[in-house]
Write a protein that holds these residues in place. Structure first.
Motif, PDB file in Angstrom:
ATOM      1  N   ALA A 186       0.833  -1.204   0.000  1.00  0.00           N
ATOM      2  CA  ALA A 186       0.000   0.000   0.000  1.00  0.00           C
ATOM      3  C   ALA A 186       0.868   1.255   0.000  1.00  0.00           C
ATOM      4  O   ALA A 186       0.623   2.211  -0.757  1.00  0.00           O
ATOM      5  N   GLY A 187       1.895   1.266   0.838  1.00  0.00           N
ATOM      6  CA  GLY A 187       2.784   2.425   0.877  1.00  0.00           C
ATOM      7  C   GLY A 187       3.528   2.622  -0.428  1.00  0.00           C
ATOM      8  O   GLY A 187       3.714   3.759  -0.886  1.00  0.00           O
ATOM      9  N   ALA A 188       3.946   1.526  -1.032  1.00  0.00           N
ATOM     10  CA  ALA A 188       4.677   1.625  -2.293  1.00  0.00           C
ATOM     11  C   ALA A 188       3.785   2.119  -3.424  1.00  0.00           C
ATOM     12  O   ALA A 188       4.211   2.921  -4.266  1.00  0.00           O
ATOM     13  N   LEU A 189       2.537   1.659  -3.458  1.00  0.00           N
ATOM     14  CA  LEU A 189       1.605   2.145  -4.478  1.00  0.00           C
ATOM     15  C   LEU A 189       1.355   3.639  -4.316  1.00  0.00           C
ATOM     16  O   LEU A 189       1.331   4.397  -5.296  1.00  0.00           O
ATOM     17  N   ALA A 190       1.161   4.067  -3.075  1.00  0.00           N
ATOM     18  CA  ALA A 190       0.917   5.490  -2.816  1.00  0.00           C
ATOM     19  C   ALA A 190       2.117   6.334  -3.221  1.00  0.00           C
ATOM     20  O   ALA A 190       1.962   7.431  -3.778  1.00  0.00           O
ATOM     21  N   GLN A 191       3.319   5.834  -2.948  1.00  0.00           N
ATOM     22  CA  GLN A 191       4.521   6.588  -3.291  1.00  0.00           C
ATOM     23  C   GLN A 191       4.751   6.613  -4.789  1.00  0.00           C
ATOM     24  O   GLN A 191       5.132   7.652  -5.342  1.00  0.00           O
ATOM     25  N   ARG A 192       4.528   5.485  -5.469  1.00  0.00           N
ATOM     26  CA  ARG A 192       4.772   5.448  -6.911  1.00  0.00           C
ATOM     27  C   ARG A 192       3.786   6.343  -7.655  1.00  0.00           C
ATOM     28  O   ARG A 192       4.167   7.100  -8.546  1.00  0.00           O
ATOM     29  N   GLY A 193       2.513   6.251  -7.342  1.00  0.00           N
ATOM     30  CA  GLY A 193       1.516   7.152  -7.920  1.00  0.00           C
ATOM     31  C   GLY A 193       1.412   7.093  -9.428  1.00  0.00           C
ATOM     32  O   GLY A 193       1.105   8.097 -10.069  1.00  0.00           O
ATOM     33  N   GLY A 194       1.647   5.930 -10.014  1.00  0.00           N
ATOM     34  CA  GLY A 194       1.576   5.804 -11.465  1.00  0.00           C
ATOM     35  C   GLY A 194       0.167   5.525 -11.941  1.00  0.00           C
ATOM     36  O   GLY A 194      -0.787   5.464 -11.144  1.00  0.00           O
ATOM     37  N   PRO A 195      -0.011   5.352 -13.259  1.00  0.00           N
ATOM     38  CA  PRO A 195      -1.339   5.047 -13.793  1.00  0.00           C
ATOM     39  C   PRO A 195      -1.900   3.772 -13.170  1.00  0.00           C
ATOM     40  O   PRO A 195      -1.241   2.731 -13.149  1.00  0.00           O
ATOM     41  N   GLY A 196      -3.093   3.860 -12.651  1.00  0.00           N
ATOM     42  CA  GLY A 196      -3.751   2.710 -12.050  1.00  0.00           C
ATOM     43  C   GLY A 196      -3.416   2.469 -10.600  1.00  0.00           C
ATOM     44  O   GLY A 196      -4.102   1.687  -9.920  1.00  0.00           O
ATOM     45  N   ASP A 197      -2.346   3.108 -10.085  1.00  0.00           N
ATOM     46  CA  ASP A 197      -1.928   2.831  -8.712  1.00  0.00           C
ATOM     47  C   ASP A 197      -2.987   3.270  -7.696  1.00  0.00           C
ATOM     48  O   ASP A 197      -3.201   2.594  -6.686  1.00  0.00           O
ATOM     49  N   GLY A 198      -3.631   4.398  -7.950  1.00  0.00           N
ATOM     50  CA  GLY A 198      -4.640   4.885  -7.018  1.00  0.00           C
ATOM     51  C   GLY A 198      -5.816   3.931  -6.905  1.00  0.00           C
ATOM     52  O   GLY A 198      -6.279   3.625  -5.799  1.00  0.00           O
ATOM     53  N   ALA A 199      -6.299   3.441  -8.044  1.00  0.00           N
ATOM     54  CA  ALA A 199      -7.431   2.513  -8.030  1.00  0.00           C
ATOM     55  C   ALA A 199      -7.036   1.198  -7.377  1.00  0.00           C
ATOM     56  O   ALA A 199      -7.807   0.624  -6.598  1.00  0.00           O
ATOM     57  N   ALA A 200      -5.818   0.709  -7.685  1.00  0.00           N
ATOM     58  CA  ALA A 200      -5.359  -0.536  -7.068  1.00  0.00           C
ATOM     59  C   ALA A 200      -5.233  -0.375  -5.559  1.00  0.00           C
ATOM     60  O   ALA A 200      -5.594  -1.287  -4.793  1.00  0.00           O
ATOM     61  N   LEU A 201      -4.742   0.771  -5.109  1.00  0.00           N
ATOM     62  CA  LEU A 201      -4.611   1.028  -3.677  1.00  0.00           C
ATOM     63  C   LEU A 201      -5.975   1.035  -2.998  1.00  0.00           C
ATOM     64  O   LEU A 201      -6.143   0.488  -1.896  1.00  0.00           O
ATOM     65  N   GLU A 202      -6.962   1.620  -3.646  1.00  0.00           N
ATOM     66  CA  GLU A 202      -8.313   1.637  -3.075  1.00  0.00           C
ATOM     67  C   GLU A 202      -8.850   0.215  -2.910  1.00  0.00           C
ATOM     68  O   GLU A 202      -9.461  -0.122  -1.882  1.00  0.00           O
ATOM     69  N   HIS A 203      -8.641  -0.621  -3.925  1.00  0.00           N
ATOM     70  CA  HIS A 203      -9.094  -2.010  -3.824  1.00  0.00           C
ATOM     71  C   HIS A 203      -8.357  -2.738  -2.698  1.00  0.00           C
ATOM     72  O   HIS A 203      -8.976  -3.483  -1.917  1.00  0.00           O
ATOM     73  N   LEU A 204      -7.046  -2.542  -2.625  1.00  0.00           N
ATOM     74  CA  LEU A 204      -6.266  -3.235  -1.602  1.00  0.00           C
ATOM     75  C   LEU A 204      -6.748  -2.855  -0.206  1.00  0.00           C
ATOM     76  O   LEU A 204      -6.944  -3.724   0.661  1.00  0.00           O
ATOM     77  N   GLU A 205      -6.988  -1.562   0.019  1.00  0.00           N
ATOM     78  CA  GLU A 205      -7.422  -1.118   1.335  1.00  0.00           C
ATOM     79  C   GLU A 205      -8.862  -1.529   1.617  1.00  0.00           C
ATOM     80  O   GLU A 205      -9.206  -1.881   2.748  1.00  0.00           O
ATOM     81  N   ARG A 206      -9.705  -1.494   0.592  1.00  0.00           N
ATOM     82  CA  ARG A 206     -11.106  -1.877   0.786  1.00  0.00           C
ATOM     83  C   ARG A 206     -11.231  -3.341   1.165  1.00  0.00           C
ATOM     84  O   ARG A 206     -12.067  -3.719   1.987  1.00  0.00           O
ATOM     85  N   ARG A 207     -10.385  -4.167   0.542  1.00  0.00           N
ATOM     86  CA  ARG A 207     -10.461  -5.603   0.790  1.00  0.00           C
ATOM     87  C   ARG A 207      -9.525  -6.081   1.909  1.00  0.00           C
ATOM     88  O   ARG A 207      -9.437  -7.279   2.178  1.00  0.00           O
ATOM     89  N   ARG A 208      -8.867  -5.135   2.567  1.00  0.00           N
ATOM     90  CA  ARG A 208      -7.905  -5.493   3.610  1.00  0.00           C
ATOM     91  C   ARG A 208      -8.557  -6.337   4.707  1.00  0.00           C
ATOM     92  O   ARG A 208      -8.030  -7.371   5.116  1.00  0.00           O
ATOM     93  N   THR A 209      -9.710  -5.914   5.189  1.00  0.00           N
ATOM     94  CA  THR A 209     -10.372  -6.667   6.256  1.00  0.00           C
ATOM     95  C   THR A 209     -10.934  -7.976   5.735  1.00  0.00           C
ATOM     96  O   THR A 209     -11.010  -8.965   6.471  1.00  0.00           O
ATOM     97  N   LEU A 210     -11.302  -8.012   4.465  1.00  0.00           N
ATOM     98  CA  LEU A 210     -11.845  -9.244   3.907  1.00  0.00           C
ATOM     99  C   LEU A 210     -10.786 -10.328   3.827  1.00  0.00           C
ATOM    100  O   LEU A 210     -11.093 -11.523   3.891  1.00  0.00           O
ATOM    101  N   ALA A 211      -9.529  -9.940   3.679  1.00  0.00           N
ATOM    102  CA  ALA A 211      -8.460 -10.919   3.519  1.00  0.00           C
ATOM    103  C   ALA A 211      -8.284 -11.787   4.756  1.00  0.00           C
ATOM    104  O   ALA A 211      -7.729 -12.886   4.684  1.00  0.00           O
ATOM    105  N   GLU A 212      -8.765 -11.303   5.897  1.00  0.00           N
ATOM    106  CA  GLU A 212      -8.609 -12.082   7.118  1.00  0.00           C
ATOM    107  C   GLU A 212      -9.543 -13.287   7.157  1.00  0.00           C
ATOM    108  O   GLU A 212      -9.343 -14.215   7.927  1.00  0.00           O
ATOM    109  N   ASP A 213     -10.606 -13.255   6.332  1.00  0.00           N
ATOM    110  CA  ASP A 213     -11.595 -14.333   6.370  1.00  0.00           C
ATOM    111  C   ASP A 213     -12.038 -14.660   4.950  1.00  0.00           C
ATOM    112  O   ASP A 213     -13.150 -14.361   4.544  1.00  0.00           O
ATOM    113  N   PRO A 214     -11.154 -15.277   4.128  1.00  0.00           N
ATOM    114  CA  PRO A 214     -11.487 -15.544   2.735  1.00  0.00           C
ATOM    115  C   PRO A 214     -12.596 -16.574   2.626  1.00  0.00           C
ATOM    116  O   PRO A 214     -12.726 -17.459   3.462  1.00  0.00           O
TER     117      PRO A 214
END
Length: 223
Positions: A186-214
């Motif tokens: 997440a930190g690396a995506l935010a720092q890189r800030g390239g095309p698509g990184d923002g949307a990917a970061l949103e998905h990663l953070e949104r699904r962060r809690t879901l990853a604990e219970d697949p």
């Protein structure tokens, strides 16, 4: 498309919310015997209430014969994709250079039965539904057979109603990684800030809690 449990959509609302903001994809049609499949890029309007997508194509399109021979098609939509370097994914106990690079992406596959539409009034209805989706704030006119500005052009197109029979959705965003690794990504995506990184970061953070219970198996909706 392989869908691991940790990458699967949790319910219909997750993929439907994503699809509501994505209306361009590729329609895959089985080729005639001895031919390769046809893959047609196109805009479409998805109607969750009717469980169908509508679109239209030019009458000279070479895929019509194959489509009429086999109406089973697949509408593929892919977006929010980024490349993830290996060091971002390395486990805490591993050297960074041992990390495995990968891709993050959202992929949605709508398995459909295609219905070819040639009736002028029905084609006009499809165009009006598309215009209502793509030009909702005005600037569009109603399409009617024989009426300007589009009525005379209806003969040059054929409509398509894609009746959805199965949905497969994948959200591949480090779902199987440890919280520490996901934080690093997440930190690396935010720092890189390239095309698509923002949307990917949103998905990663949104699904962060879901990853604990697949979920145990990738959910699929069959109708």
């Amino acid at each position: 498309m392989l869908i691991h449990p940790w990458d699967a959509a949790r319910d219909d609302s997750e993929w439907q919310t994503w699809l509501a903001a994505h209306d361009f994809g590729q329609l895959a049609v089985n080729g005639l015997p001895g031919q390769a499949p046809f893959v047609q890029p196109l805009h479409f309007a998805y109607d969750a209430g009717r469980d169908e997508a509508v679109t239209h194509l030019a009458r000279p399109n070479p895929m019509w014969a194959a489509l009429e021979a086999n109406p089973r098609v697949l509408l593929s939509v892919v977006d929010d994709y980024v490349f993830v370097p290996g060091p971002w994914q390395a486990a805490p106990e591993e050297p960074p250079e041992h990390g495995v690079p990968t891709s993050f992406y959202t992929a949605l596959q709508l398995h459909c039965t295609a219905h070819v539409v040639d009736d002028p009034a029905e084609k006009a209805d499809i165009l009006n539904r598309q215009l209502g989706h793509f030009q909702p704030d005005g600037g569009s006119v109603r399409v009617a057979p024989g009426e300007i500005p589009y009525g005379r052009q209806l003969s040059g197109i054929r409509g398509l109603r894609l009746e959805v029979t199965e949905v497969r959705a994948k959200f591949k965003y480090a779902g199987k990684r440890s919280p520490e690794v996901r934080d690093r990504i997440a930190g690396a995506l935010a720092q890189r800030g390239g095309p698509g990184d923002g949307a990917a970061l949103e998905h990663l953070e949104r699904r962060r809690t879901l990853a604990e219970d697949p979920p145990r198996t990738p959910p699929e909706r069959l109708t």
